[in-house]
Design an enzyme around this catalytic site. Structure first.
Site, mmCIF file in Angstrom:
data_model
loop_
_atom_site.group_PDB
_atom_site.id
_atom_site.type_symbol
_atom_site.label_atom_id
_atom_site.label_comp_id
_atom_site.label_asym_id
_atom_site.label_seq_id
_atom_site.Cartn_x
_atom_site.Cartn_y
_atom_site.Cartn_z
ATOM 1 C CE LYS A 1 0.566 -0.678 10.821
ATOM 2 N NZ LYS A 1 1.752 0.044 10.493
ATOM 3 C CE1 TYR B 1 8.852 24.900 -12.685
ATOM 4 C CE2 TYR B 1 7.582 22.948 -12.080
ATOM 5 C CZ TYR B 1 7.680 24.325 -12.217
ATOM 6 O OH TYR B 1 6.621 25.121 -11.892
HETATM 7 C C1 LIG Z 1 3.109 -4.393 14.554
HETATM 8 C C2 LIG Z 1 2.669 -4.531 13.125
HETATM 9 N N1 LIG Z 1 1.990 -5.619 12.766
HETATM 10 C C3 LIG Z 1 1.565 -5.792 11.483
HETATM 11 C C4 LIG Z 1 1.827 -4.863 10.505
HETATM 12 C C5 LIG Z 1 1.391 -5.114 9.082
HETATM 13 O O1 LIG Z 1 2.509 -5.178 8.246
HETATM 14 P P1 LIG Z 1 2.398 -5.411 6.662
HETATM 15 O O2 LIG Z 1 1.648 -4.256 6.136
HETATM 16 O O3 LIG Z 1 3.804 -5.445 6.206
HETATM 17 O O4 LIG Z 1 1.670 -6.688 6.480
HETATM 18 C C6 LIG Z 1 2.556 -3.720 10.857
HETATM 19 C C7 LIG Z 1 2.861 -2.721 9.825
HETATM 20 O O5 LIG Z 1 3.759 -1.959 9.857
HETATM 21 C C8 LIG Z 1 2.975 -3.555 12.202
HETATM 22 O O6 LIG Z 1 3.667 -2.457 12.576
#
Ligand SMILES: Cc1ncc(COP(=O)(O)O)c(C=O)c1O
Length: 355
Positions: free
Chosen positions: A34, A252
């Protein structure tokens, strides 16, 4: 003369997937890609992860991007609301929506498209998304009454898996085990931290994200200790080397003062590229394998570094901001954030290259 550049290493990503397999040998892997593959480029990452069993994204748009790029594995949508259009597209493209709220059941009850596989999310204690265990029988009954909907499995998410001594994780695992004891279907619990530290959470399908990109989610161990390789090397050029007298201030707000006459380097990356503005003096940067600490405030296009350790660093040399010998988690700790955010916040001004 390239300014900020992020080189994405497909072999490192594939290697990190093998590390997931080694740590969770009995589980299938849905790779979390994602937020544009945690800022690495979702389709690049998904192609590098050709050996994954499936993928996990947040939304319909992210799922469509992968399908249109030729990814034909299962794709779970972790936090997508459902309406008639979303259900239709999920059916057409064989996406697997996660059902976490009653409003989604209403949408599914009006769905008339091709067979749709869904996951049901259980709130085992994190209290973000999911049904309380007391409602599971009712949710299952409503879903099983739908001819076109099939429950693939049950999932939950852990709030504190990155801290091995926290009691919340065993408590969540117990709640999930009890809630799902009488339900058929697959089970999925583990993010990266649970893959690495909680074997009891591996279940049928693990959903690692951050470890695939070469960062350790654990508060007590670094990525190298798990043999994870950085998937992103962020670099930028040294654009000036200036000799500054003792007692002068840099940048800055005049927040840093030279303790002696010394050389200050100016590197062509700043918060306009996604380098964290709140990274304090002392945040490590690497030039020719030597650490040159950041000094003064981060500007939009530049940062300034202390070159006393790098007498040979010359204009045009490339500095490493993370990856390539500098652990992104160390930079994140200095900037009081996490690698997830550093990766996701890079802006379109950064030139991406895939090797
Ligand atoms: C429902 C869910 N599963 C899996 C993951 C993967 O998590 P990570 O990147 O900590 O392995 C996430 C990430 O936020 C998540 O929201």
């Amino acid at each position: 003369m390239i300014r900020a550049r992020a080189v994405i290493d497909r072999a490192a990503i594939a290697h990190n997937l093998m590390r997931v397999r080694a740590m969770a040998p009995h589980a299938r892997v849905y790779a979390a890609v994602k937020a544009d593959g945690y800022g690495h480029g979702a389709t690049t990452v998904a192609h590098a992860l050709a050996e994954a069993d499936g993928f996990a994204v947040s939304s319909l748009d992210e799922a469509l991007q992968l399908r249109w790029a030729g990814i034909d594995k299962p794709i779970a949508m972790l936090s997508q609301q459902l309406d008639a259009t979303v259900c239709e597209q999920a059916g057409e493209y064989a996406f697997e929506p996660v059902i976490f709220h009653a409003s989604q059941l209403d949408a599914l009850e009006h769905y008339i498209g091709p067979a749709l596989k869904v996951w049901v999310k259980i709130d085992s204690g994190m209290h973000r998304l999911g049904f309380a265990p007391a409602y599971l029988d009712e949710v299952q009954a409503r879903l099983e009454a739908l001819e076109r909907v099939e429950i693939v499995g049950w999932l939950t998410h852990l709030a504190c898996a990155d801290e091995p001594s926290r009691p919340e994780t065993p408590a969540q695992l117990a709640v999930f085990a009890e809630a799902t004891a009488n339900h058929r279907g697959l089970r999925s619990i583990a993010n990266s931290a649970a893959v690495l530290a909680w074997p009891d959470a591996h279940a049928d399908i693990v959903r690692p994200g951050i470890m695939l990109y070469g960062s350790s989610p654990m508060c007590d161990r670094d990525a190298a200790s798990y043999d994870l390789k950085p998937a992103m090397h962020l670099s930028a050029p040294l654009i000036a080397r200036n000799h500054i007298a003792a007692g002068e201030t840099i940048g800055y707000g005049a927040t840093w003062r030279t303790p002696e006459a010394m050389d200050i380097g100016v590197i062509g990356i700043g918060y306009g590229d996604g380098y964290p503005r709140h990274a304090p003096s002392g945040t490590p940067v690497l030039i020719d394998g030597v650490r040159v600490p950041l000094v003064g405030r981060v500007s939009m296009d530049m940062i300034t570094v202390d070159l006393r350790n790098a007498p040979n660093a010359a204009v045009g040399d490339r500095a490493t901001l993370w990856g390539g010998g500098l652990d992104v988690d160390e930079v994140a700790r200095h900037a009081d954030t996490i690698a997830y955010e550093l990766f996701c916040r890079l802006t379109p001004r950064v030139r991406f290259e895939v090797v």
